[in-house]
Design a protein around this motif. Structure first.
Motif, PDB file in Angstrom:
ATOM      1  N   ALA A  43       0.829  -1.212   0.000  1.00  0.00           N
ATOM      2  CA  ALA A  43       0.000   0.000   0.000  1.00  0.00           C
ATOM      3  C   ALA A  43       0.858   1.254   0.000  1.00  0.00           C
ATOM      4  N   GLU A  44       1.925   1.251   0.759  1.00  0.00           N
ATOM      5  CA  GLU A  44       2.820   2.412   0.773  1.00  0.00           C
ATOM      6  C   GLU A  44       3.451   2.619  -0.614  1.00  0.00           C
ATOM      7  N   ALA A  45       3.798   1.516  -1.283  1.00  0.00           N
ATOM      8  CA  ALA A  45       4.373   1.647  -2.624  1.00  0.00           C
ATOM      9  C   ALA A  45       3.358   2.221  -3.609  1.00  0.00           C
ATOM     10  N   GLU A  46       2.102   1.752  -3.545  1.00  0.00           N
ATOM     11  CA  GLU A  46       1.070   2.293  -4.432  1.00  0.00           C
ATOM     12  C   GLU A  46       0.788   3.760  -4.144  1.00  0.00           C
ATOM     13  N   HIS A  47       0.823   4.128  -2.851  1.00  0.00           N
ATOM     14  CA  HIS A  47       0.608   5.541  -2.498  1.00  0.00           C
ATOM     15  C   HIS A  47       1.707   6.418  -3.079  1.00  0.00           C
ATOM     16  N   ASP A  48       2.950   5.978  -2.944  1.00  0.00           N
ATOM     17  CA  ASP A  48       4.066   6.759  -3.502  1.00  0.00           C
ATOM     18  C   ASP A  48       3.975   6.832  -5.020  1.00  0.00           C
ATOM     19  N   ALA A  49       3.581   5.700  -5.645  1.00  0.00           N
ATOM     20  CA  ALA A  49       3.456   5.715  -7.105  1.00  0.00           C
ATOM     21  C   ALA A  49       2.346   6.662  -7.560  1.00  0.00           C
ATOM     22  N   ALA A  50       1.226   6.692  -6.818  1.00  0.00           N
ATOM     23  CA  ALA A  50       0.122   7.600  -7.177  1.00  0.00           C
ATOM     24  C   ALA A  50       0.554   9.048  -7.069  1.00  0.00           C
ATOM     25  N   LEU A  51       1.339   9.365  -6.041  1.00  0.00           N
ATOM     26  CA  LEU A  51       1.827  10.737  -5.910  1.00  0.00           C
ATOM     27  C   LEU A  51       2.723  11.120  -7.082  1.00  0.00           C
ATOM     28  N   LYS A  52       3.587  10.207  -7.459  1.00  0.00           N
ATOM     29  CA  LYS A  52       4.478  10.510  -8.579  1.00  0.00           C
ATOM     30  C   LYS A  52       3.700  10.651  -9.887  1.00  0.00           C
ATOM     31  N   LEU A  53       2.679   9.790 -10.083  1.00  0.00           N
ATOM     32  CA  LEU A  53       1.866   9.883 -11.293  1.00  0.00           C
ATOM     33  C   LEU A  53       1.090  11.192 -11.332  1.00  0.00           C
ATOM     34  N   THR A  54       0.606  11.632 -10.177  1.00  0.00           N
ATOM     35  CA  THR A  54      -0.116  12.906 -10.120  1.00  0.00           C
ATOM     36  C   THR A  54       0.788  14.065 -10.506  1.00  0.00           C
ATOM     37  N   GLU A  55       2.012  14.014  -9.989  1.00  0.00           N
ATOM     38  CA  GLU A  55       2.962  15.074 -10.344  1.00  0.00           C
ATOM     39  C   GLU A  55       3.289  15.031 -11.829  1.00  0.00           C
ATOM     40  N   ALA A  56       3.457  13.799 -12.357  1.00  0.00           N
ATOM     41  CA  ALA A  56       3.771  13.688 -13.788  1.00  0.00           C
ATOM     42  C   ALA A  56       2.605  14.173 -14.656  1.00  0.00           C
ATOM     43  N   ALA A  57       1.367  13.842 -14.249  1.00  0.00           N
ATOM     44  CA  ALA A  57       0.194  14.283 -15.028  1.00  0.00           C
ATOM     45  C   ALA A  57       0.057  15.791 -14.999  1.00  0.00           C
ATOM     46  N   ALA A  58       0.332  16.397 -13.854  1.00  0.00           N
ATOM     47  CA  ALA A  58       0.240  17.851 -13.762  1.00  0.00           C
ATOM     48  C   ALA A  58       1.245  18.526 -14.675  1.00  0.00           C
ATOM     49  N   LYS A  59       2.431  17.954 -14.761  1.00  0.00           N
ATOM     50  CA  LYS A  59       3.439  18.559 -15.641  1.00  0.00           C
ATOM     51  C   LYS A  59       3.099  18.328 -17.109  1.00  0.00           C
ATOM     52  N   MET A  60       2.581  17.127 -17.446  1.00  0.00           N
ATOM     53  CA  MET A  60       2.247  16.839 -18.840  1.00  0.00           C
ATOM     54  C   MET A  60       1.054  17.660 -19.325  1.00  0.00           C
ATOM     55  N   ALA A  61       0.153  18.058 -18.405  1.00  0.00           N
ATOM     56  CA  ALA A  61      -1.004  18.866 -18.800  1.00  0.00           C
ATOM     57  C   ALA A  61      -0.577  20.204 -19.374  1.00  0.00           C
ATOM     58  N   HIS A  62       0.529  20.743 -18.915  1.00  0.00           N
ATOM     59  CA  HIS A  62       1.032  22.017 -19.410  1.00  0.00           C
ATOM     60  C   HIS A  62       1.983  21.854 -20.587  1.00  0.00           C
ATOM     61  N   MET A  63       2.321  20.609 -20.926  1.00  0.00           N
ATOM     62  CA  MET A  63       3.275  20.358 -22.013  1.00  0.00           C
ATOM     63  C   MET A  63       2.691  19.279 -22.915  1.00  0.00           C
ATOM     64  N   PRO A  64       1.937  19.651 -23.969  1.00  0.00           N
ATOM     65  CA  PRO A  64       1.318  18.651 -24.863  1.00  0.00           C
ATOM     66  C   PRO A  64       2.327  17.724 -25.513  1.00  0.00           C
ATOM     67  N   MET A  65       3.501  18.221 -25.845  1.00  0.00           N
ATOM     68  CA  MET A  65       4.508  17.382 -26.486  1.00  0.00           C
ATOM     69  C   MET A  65       4.967  16.261 -25.546  1.00  0.00           C
ATOM     70  N   ALA A  66       4.948  16.506 -24.260  1.00  0.00           N
ATOM     71  CA  ALA A  66       5.343  15.470 -23.298  1.00  0.00           C
ATOM     72  C   ALA A  66       4.357  14.308 -23.344  1.00  0.00           C
ATOM     73  N   MET A  67       3.062  14.648 -23.564  1.00  0.00           N
ATOM     74  CA  MET A  67       2.064  13.585 -23.678  1.00  0.00           C
ATOM     75  C   MET A  67       2.299  12.745 -24.927  1.00  0.00           C
ATOM     76  N   GLU A  68       2.658  13.394 -26.021  1.00  0.00           N
ATOM     77  CA  GLU A  68       2.944  12.664 -27.244  1.00  0.00           C
ATOM     78  C   GLU A  68       4.162  11.759 -27.076  1.00  0.00           C
ATOM     79  N   LEU A  69       5.205  12.271 -26.427  1.00  0.00           N
ATOM     80  CA  LEU A  69       6.401  11.459 -26.204  1.00  0.00           C
ATOM     81  C   LEU A  69       6.088  10.252 -25.322  1.00  0.00           C
ATOM     82  N   ARG A  70       5.234  10.468 -24.341  1.00  0.00           N
ATOM     83  CA  ARG A  70       4.865   9.362 -23.454  1.00  0.00           C
ATOM     84  C   ARG A  70       4.071   8.300 -24.207  1.00  0.00           C
TER      85      ARG A  70
END
Length: 289
Positions: A219-246
């Motif tokens: 559970a702790e690992a999933e919580h940490d992964a969710a936090l990292k994914l949230t941060e990554a999604a927030a950054k990709m929302a402002h950078m469309p090219m990052a979404m394409e690269l992903r």
């Protein structure tokens, strides 16, 4: 006796008497020698029978007419035969194995405990005079002390703190045996047996603890992964090219696994248009309100 000796013995005069004395002389000398030799042999026998040899690890207690007299050290020594009596004491460390003792812990769990006691005699006089059989006395003291100490602690303490309980047990036994001239060098709990049902219950408890710890870690690992994914999604929302690269990176990873998965790609403009429509719908509903 030959004929000549018979004539001389039967004859009169000084010559016959002198010869008679001469014949009796060996008997007199033999009797005198025996009377002197017998006491000498008896005295030598007494001297030799009083000799004793003590090893380096032994001490000899001398009792004269039943009364303690002195303690002899190692080496050659001598006691008065018949009058003195010597008892030898071993001064080395003795290993005493304590037979298994069944007792109840303070949380009502039946256990069977084995222990080993190491002790040695430091005062031979007390070890003989103060107690009838110090070896049996030490063993019985260890038995009773073992049952008493085990009954004052729980099963968990008995299994986890054996060194502490062994030290406590040694202090108790040493306090009892000190007036006997015996010092307890060490006590060690050798084995603890518990019932089979209790062993199964403890195994289940340990398995439950391991499963609980594994779930918490996951559970702790999933919580940490969710936090990292949230941060990554927030950054990709402002950078469309990052979404394409992903998206392209994901395609590369899927293609490398040699599977039959079918992927339908949609242009990112469709996603942008859908988002715009959602925003317009939200505005229209807000204005109507």
């Amino acid at each position: 006796m030959n004929p000549l000796e018979s004539l001389l013995v039967q004859g009169a005069g000084p010559t016959g008497q002198a010869y008679n004395d001469l014949l009796q002389l060996p008997h007199v000398v033999g009797a005198t020698s025996m009377s002197v030799l017998i006491p000498i042999v008896f005295i030598a026998f007494l001297l030799i029978s009083g000799l004793r040899v003590l090893q380096q690890y032994q001490r000899g207690l001398v009792f004269r007419l039943g009364k303690y007299e002195t303690t002899k050290g190692p080496g050659l020594t001598w006691i008065i035969p018949v009058i003195d009596r010597m008892l030898m004491i071993d001064m080395r460390v003795v290993t005493q194995d304590i037979e298994p003792q069944e007792t109840m812990t303070n949380d009502n769990v039946p256990v069977k405990v084995r222990a080993v006691v190491w002790y040695k005699v430091i005062n031979p006089e007390r070890a003989i005079v103060e107690v009838a059989n110090f070896e049996d006395a030490v063993r019985q003291t260890a038995l009773t002390s073992l049952r008493s100490v085990m009954g004052q602690h729980s099963l968990d303490e008995l299994l986890k703190e054996q060194e502490k309980l062994s030290s406590m047990l040694g202090d108790i036994i040493d306090k009892v045996t000190e007036p006997w001239g015996v010092m307890v060098d060490r006590v060690q709990i050798k084995d603890v047996e518990i019932p089979q049902s209790m062993q199964r219950a403890m195994a289940q408890e340990a398995e439950a603890h391991r499963e609980k710890r594994a779930r918490i870690i996951k559970a702790e690992a999933e919580h940490d992964a969710a936090l990292k994914l949230t941060e990554a999604a927030a950054k990709m929302a402002h950078m469309p090219m990052a979404m394409e690269l992903r998206r392209m990176q994901m395609l590369t990873e899927v293609g490398a696994e040699q599977n039959t998965m079918t992927i339908v790609m949609m242009p990112s403009e469709f996603v942008s248009a859908a988002s715009a429509l959602v925003r317009l719908a939200d505005k229209a509903s807000a204005s109507s309100d």
